[in-house]
Design an enzyme around this catalytic site. Structure first.
Site, PDB file in Angstrom:
ATOM      1  N   HIS A  34       5.706   4.314  12.516  1.00  0.00           N
ATOM      2  CA  HIS A  34       5.727   4.253  11.052  1.00  0.00           C
ATOM      3  C   HIS A  34       6.741   5.300  10.589  1.00  0.00           C
ATOM      4  O   HIS A  34       6.447   6.500  10.572  1.00  0.00           O
ATOM      5  CB  HIS A  34       4.322   4.574  10.528  1.00  0.00           C
ATOM      6  CG  HIS A  34       4.188   4.568   9.047  1.00  0.00           C
ATOM      7  ND1 HIS A  34       3.529   3.574   8.355  1.00  0.00           N
ATOM      8  CD2 HIS A  34       4.595   5.454   8.098  1.00  0.00           C
ATOM      9  CE1 HIS A  34       3.536   3.841   7.061  1.00  0.00           C
ATOM     10  NE2 HIS A  34       4.176   4.986   6.879  1.00  0.00           N
ATOM     11  N   ASN A  54       9.752   4.164   2.954  1.00  0.00           N
ATOM     12  CA  ASN A  54       9.655   3.727   4.342  1.00  0.00           C
ATOM     13  C   ASN A  54      10.920   2.993   4.753  1.00  0.00           C
ATOM     14  O   ASN A  54      11.675   2.500   3.922  1.00  0.00           O
ATOM     15  CB  ASN A  54       8.473   2.760   4.507  1.00  0.00           C
ATOM     16  CG  ASN A  54       7.155   3.424   4.221  1.00  0.00           C
ATOM     17  OD1 ASN A  54       6.843   3.749   3.074  1.00  0.00           O
ATOM     18  ND2 ASN A  54       6.363   3.628   5.242  1.00  0.00           N
ATOM     19  N   CYS A  60       5.228   9.477  -0.217  1.00  0.00           N
ATOM     20  CA  CYS A  60       3.849   9.936  -0.087  1.00  0.00           C
ATOM     21  C   CYS A  60       3.556  10.958  -1.165  1.00  0.00           C
ATOM     22  O   CYS A  60       4.291  11.947  -1.293  1.00  0.00           O
ATOM     23  CB  CYS A  60       3.622  10.553   1.299  1.00  0.00           C
ATOM     24  SG  CYS A  60       1.959  11.232   1.515  1.00  0.00           S
ATOM     25  N   HIS A 114       9.577   6.850   7.822  1.00  0.00           N
ATOM     26  CA  HIS A 114      10.201   6.934   6.503  1.00  0.00           C
ATOM     27  C   HIS A 114      11.689   7.195   6.716  1.00  0.00           C
ATOM     28  O   HIS A 114      12.100   7.758   7.736  1.00  0.00           O
ATOM     29  CB  HIS A 114       9.545   8.029   5.669  1.00  0.00           C
ATOM     30  CG  HIS A 114       8.174   7.649   5.194  1.00  0.00           C
ATOM     31  ND1 HIS A 114       7.861   7.480   3.861  1.00  0.00           N
ATOM     32  CD2 HIS A 114       7.036   7.377   5.881  1.00  0.00           C
ATOM     33  CE1 HIS A 114       6.579   7.130   3.753  1.00  0.00           C
ATOM     34  NE2 HIS A 114       6.070   7.065   4.965  1.00  0.00           N
ATOM     35  N   ARG A 127       0.828  -1.207   0.000  1.00  0.00           N
ATOM     36  CA  ARG A 127       0.000   0.000   0.000  1.00  0.00           C
ATOM     37  C   ARG A 127       0.862   1.257   0.000  1.00  0.00           C
ATOM     38  O   ARG A 127       0.979   1.944  -1.002  1.00  0.00           O
ATOM     39  CB  ARG A 127      -0.951  -0.018   1.216  1.00  0.00           C
ATOM     40  CG  ARG A 127      -2.087   1.013   1.129  1.00  0.00           C
ATOM     41  CD  ARG A 127      -1.716   2.406   1.593  1.00  0.00           C
ATOM     42  NE  ARG A 127      -1.241   2.450   2.966  1.00  0.00           N
ATOM     43  CZ  ARG A 127      -0.778   3.552   3.527  1.00  0.00           C
ATOM     44  NH1 ARG A 127      -0.703   4.685   2.829  1.00  0.00           N
ATOM     45  NH2 ARG A 127      -0.334   3.547   4.778  1.00  0.00           N
ATOM     46  N   ASP A 128       1.502   1.552   1.118  1.00  0.00           N
ATOM     47  CA  ASP A 128       2.284   2.783   1.229  1.00  0.00           C
ATOM     48  C   ASP A 128       3.483   2.763   0.300  1.00  0.00           C
ATOM     49  O   ASP A 128       3.948   3.812  -0.153  1.00  0.00           O
ATOM     50  CB  ASP A 128       2.746   2.961   2.680  1.00  0.00           C
ATOM     51  CG  ASP A 128       3.102   4.401   3.007  1.00  0.00           C
ATOM     52  OD1 ASP A 128       2.774   5.292   2.215  1.00  0.00           O
ATOM     53  OD2 ASP A 128       3.721   4.627   4.057  1.00  0.00           O
TER      54      ASP A 128
END
Length: 304
Positions: free
Chosen positions: A207, A249, A240, A209, A15-16
């Site tokens: 979370h 990430n 993002c 990056h 996803r990310d």
């Protein structure tokens, strides 16, 4: 060194990670990627997001990806949903766990969601209520918890307010996100310690990056104050679309190598995660930034 015995890894690469790719990734490649990550022992995997295709084109086929995945005992496939419409799409695909998200600053919330933080929280109350009514588990995210690309350093009390409201409305747990990869270990610990005065550590995750190379250090700093849930992205995929300058990430492989080397268990097979990432590299046509993926396990050179 104060470390947990076990860390739960939440894999966000599908996803990310893939949401920021410039070219569309075929649906079958996404399904194969998710399945390979599950084969590696990852039990929490963010598969995709039910957002507007014109805003995040790479997620346009999330419905189909979920339909093609085979259910697995002990594996939770998560979908990111921004509103009730996204939740309805997720429910139609049989999704049993969703993530909702807002930001710690109005500037980022408006760029990402088209509304203020307070308006987004009102929207999410409806989403969480309906998700719970449908028997879904809900995970919350607070983006730009340390630094906003539009307004700079973020007030910890602003992050705290948003975080507590997400938990109060019914999120089972909360992911605290360094969306642009600007936080440093001391800043990480100071914010998490503020939360831990009011929130049990098992309800918090991190979370990070790795934009400025502090991702692993920030993970370690989080573990030292009692956090045991860590988001990471296979291969170091990520970025993002709404955070200028954000890179990938922190890489799942790099986190696993560090944790396993310190005796922290995860239940995840590092080399099988590498195999999943290498297969995706062939689809994307480029090398992924994970340091462990590129260097491999350390080996002694042959003598003479």
């Amino acid at each position: 060194m104060n470390l947990p015995v076990w860390v739960r890894m939440v894999e966000v690469g599908p996803r990310d990670g893939l949401q920021n790719e410039p070219e569309r990734v075929p649906t079958e490649a996404k399904v194969a990627f998710v399945e390979a990550l599950a084969d590696a022992g990852l039990q929490w995997i963010e598969v995709g997001s039910f957002v507007r295709p014109d805003r995040v084109p790479q997620m346009a086929d999330t419905d189909e990806v979920f339909r093609r995945l085979r259910p697995r005992r002990g594996v939770t496939y998560v979908a990111l949903v921004p509103n009730v419409r996204g939740l309805e799409r997720a429910a139609a695909c049989g999704v049993r766990a969703v993530a909702v998200f807002t930001a710690a600053t109005d500037a980022f919330a408006r760029a990402n969601l088209g509304m203020s933080v307070d308006d987004s929280l009102r929207t999410l109350r409806d989403v969480v209520r309906e998700a719970q009514a449908g028997g879904m588990l809900v995970r919350g995210y607070v983006s730009v918890a340390w630094w906003c690309p539009y307004t700079g350093p973020v007030d910890p009390q602003a992050v705290r307010r948003v975080a507590l409201e997400l938990l109060e409305m019914g999120c089972a747990e909360l992911g605290v996100a360094d969306t642009v990869g600007a936080a440093t270990p001391r800043q990480v610990q100071e914010l998490l310690e503020l939360f831990l005065r009011e929130v049990c550590p098992h309800r918090l995750g991190v979370h990070f990056h790795d934009t400025r190379g502090t991702g692993l250090a920030n993970v370690l700093a989080s573990l030292q104050v009692g956090i045991t849930t860590v988001d990471a992205s296979a291969g170091g995929l990520g970025g993002c679309p709404f955070a200028p300058g954000a890179l990938g990430n922190v890489a799942t492989e790099d986190v696993l190598y560090m944790l396993h080397g310190m005796g922290v268990r995860t239940g995840v097979d590092l080399e099988r995660v590498c195999a999943a990432s290498r297969t995706l590299e062939s689809v994307l046509g480029r090398k992924l930034p994970s340091r462990y993926l590129q260097a491999g396990a350390p080996r002694a050179a042959a003598a003479g």
